[in-house]
Design an enzyme around this catalytic site. Structure first.
Site, PDB file in Angstrom:
ATOM      1  N   MET A  36       0.906  -1.155  -0.077  1.00 56.00           N
ATOM      2  CA  MET A  36      -0.062   0.032  -0.015  1.00 56.00           C
ATOM      3  C   MET A  36       0.682   1.154   0.014  1.00 56.00           C
ATOM      4  O   MET A  36       1.726   1.449   0.893  1.00 56.00           O
ATOM      5  CB  MET A  36      -1.050   0.147   1.156  1.00 56.00           C
ATOM      6  CG  MET A  36      -2.152  -1.292   1.284  1.00 56.00           C
ATOM      7  SD  MET A  36      -3.106  -1.018   2.723  1.00 56.00           S
ATOM      8  CE  MET A  36      -2.018  -2.011   3.954  1.00 56.00           C
TER       9      MET A  36
ATOM     10  N   GLN B 164       7.830  -5.282  -3.434  1.00 57.28           N
ATOM     11  CA  GLN B 164       7.292  -5.024  -4.753  1.00 57.28           C
ATOM     12  C   GLN B 164       7.732  -3.984  -5.293  1.00 57.28           C
ATOM     13  O   GLN B 164       7.770  -2.982  -5.170  1.00 57.28           O
ATOM     14  CB  GLN B 164       5.593  -4.719  -4.530  1.00 57.28           C
ATOM     15  CG  GLN B 164       5.044  -5.047  -5.755  1.00 57.28           C
ATOM     16  CD  GLN B 164       3.410  -4.719  -5.957  1.00 57.28           C
ATOM     17  OE1 GLN B 164       3.362  -3.384  -5.695  1.00 57.28           O
ATOM     18  NE2 GLN B 164       2.683  -5.280  -5.858  1.00 57.28           N
TER      19      GLN B 164
ATOM     20  N   CYS C 259      -1.440  -2.307 -10.712  1.00 52.81           N
ATOM     21  CA  CYS C 259      -2.083  -0.706 -10.641  1.00 52.81           C
ATOM     22  C   CYS C 259      -2.785  -0.101 -11.743  1.00 52.81           C
ATOM     23  O   CYS C 259      -2.019  -0.100 -12.980  1.00 52.81           O
ATOM     24  CB  CYS C 259      -0.495  -0.085 -10.182  1.00 52.81           C
ATOM     25  SG  CYS C 259      -0.703   1.759 -10.109  1.00 52.81           S
TER      26      CYS C 259
ATOM     27  N   HIS D  46      -6.009  -9.570  -7.913  1.00 53.34           N
ATOM     28  CA  HIS D  46      -7.002  -8.723  -7.641  1.00 53.34           C
ATOM     29  C   HIS D  46      -8.172  -8.940  -8.651  1.00 53.34           C
ATOM     30  O   HIS D  46      -8.029  -8.748  -9.638  1.00 53.34           O
ATOM     31  CB  HIS D  46      -6.556  -7.281  -7.661  1.00 53.34           C
ATOM     32  CG  HIS D  46      -7.570  -6.139  -7.070  1.00 53.34           C
ATOM     33  ND1 HIS D  46      -7.486  -5.392  -6.195  1.00 53.34           N
ATOM     34  CD2 HIS D  46      -8.863  -5.990  -7.727  1.00 53.34           C
ATOM     35  CE1 HIS D  46      -8.712  -4.553  -5.944  1.00 53.34           C
ATOM     36  NE2 HIS D  46      -9.315  -5.039  -6.865  1.00 53.34           N
TER      37      HIS D  46
ATOM     38  N   ASN E 100      -6.985 -11.302  -3.753  1.00 61.42           N
ATOM     39  CA  ASN E 100      -7.210  -9.814  -3.401  1.00 61.42           C
ATOM     40  C   ASN E 100      -8.449  -9.227  -3.729  1.00 61.42           C
ATOM     41  O   ASN E 100      -8.691  -9.367  -4.778  1.00 61.42           O
ATOM     42  CB  ASN E 100      -5.912  -9.177  -3.756  1.00 61.42           C
ATOM     43  CG  ASN E 100      -5.777  -7.892  -3.256  1.00 61.42           C
ATOM     44  OD1 ASN E 100      -5.420  -6.862  -4.101  1.00 61.42           O
ATOM     45  ND2 ASN E 100      -6.343  -7.420  -2.124  1.00 61.42           N
TER      46      ASN E 100
END
Length: 302
Positions: free
Chosen positions: A19, A72, A101, A170, A200
């Protein structure tokens, strides 16, 4: 125990997401003490990390107790990612490639979700990195999904063949934000590859962990916002317990955490404790002594 051993030993590996601004060293220490198995750094731009000592000093702080740790990186070139992986190998337990992202600036630079349309490049990044640092050093790939699930499965299979050790999914497309997570696609991915899969998206409680495991049969779960709101989530707490806040204060102040980060984490952790007026006062405090005084007066935390 290595990161890959965790996937062998545990029914569900519990992971704290990378994050921006938040998954820094002090927070990683905190969540591990409440049932988190693996913690990530925030996303780091590999090119800057390799080229600039200042960037390395700012973006990557750790110590011997900060393990298991996955670093990451955002990368658009195999050499940059391999160079960065080689630098952090002595201080971490693996690296992750951000292919998820969705922010425009990242995609414009060839990072994040841009890579979802360039599976061959991702294969080269993973393969060259493995050849550089050794196939025993774990490399994860974190993705979002395509609208066409077949493309996502092909992407994951290609990453697996290149040497990726696990895939974090995700379960939304790059354009989706608050839409429901596509757990059915995560389940298909799990059924289509032979390496571990981590789910995720919208995991905010221990109940969610169990639900996602049942829906998808994944090997692990990764939480982001849920961990900010309640760092003790994986230990089964519904809201942040007082002891967790006390632990955060001890860890963060001991490690010299900047006030803005120290305060913002407390704003998330204690949000459900406050009345509306208390929240307004607390969120506008501007110093460590003011925060400590507020928590002592209102909640007896010292």
């Amino acid at each position: 125990m290595s990161v890959l051993d965790l996937f062998e030993e545990k029914d569900v590996v519990k992971v704290c997401a990378p994050m921006v601004r938040y998954s820094k060293q002090a927070f990683r220490h905190l969540v591990r003490s409440y049932g988190c198995d693996i913690a990530y750094t925030p996303m780091i731009i590999s090119e800057s990390f390799v080229q600039s000592k200042k960037a390395r000093d700012v973006e990557f702080t750790t110590n011997a107790e900060d393990r298991p740790l996955i670093v990451q990186f955002a990368a658009s070139k195999p050499k940059d990612f391999a160079d960065a992986a080689e630098m952090v190998k002595p201080y971490s337990d693996g690296v992750g490639l951000n292919c998820g992202c969705p922010q425009r600036w990242a995609m414009a630079e060839g990072y994040g979700s841009y890579l979802m349309e360039h599976g061959e490049l991702v294969k080269d990044i993973v393969l060259q990195t493995k050849q550089r640092v050794g196939f025993e050093f774990p490399c994860e790939v974190k993705i979002r999904i395509h609208k066409d699930s077949r493309k996502t499965i092909e992407f994951c299979q290609r990453a697996e063949r290149a040497g990726a050790d696990w895939i974090t999914v995700h379960g939304r497309t790059p354009k989706e934000r608050k839409e429901p997570v596509h757990y059915d696609v995560i389940k298909l991915i799990k059924e289509s590859i032979g390496i571990p899969v981590v789910a995720n998206g919208d995991i905010k409680s221990e109940e969610d962990v169990l639900k996602v495991k049942e829906l998808t049969n994944v090997d692990g779960v990764m939480a982001a916002q849920g961990m900010l709101n309640n760092p003790a989530m994986y230990a089964g707490y519904d809201i942040t317990p007082m002891q967790c806040v006390e632990d955060w204060m001890d860890i963060a102040l001991r490690l010299g955490t900047p006030f803005r980060t120290f305060h913002h984490h407390l704003m998330y952790m204690t949000d459900s404790w406050h009345t509306k007026s208390e929240r307004m006062v607390f969120n506008n405090l501007s110093s460590v002594p003011a925060v400590l005084n507020f928590l002592e007066v209102h909640y007896g935390i010292t």
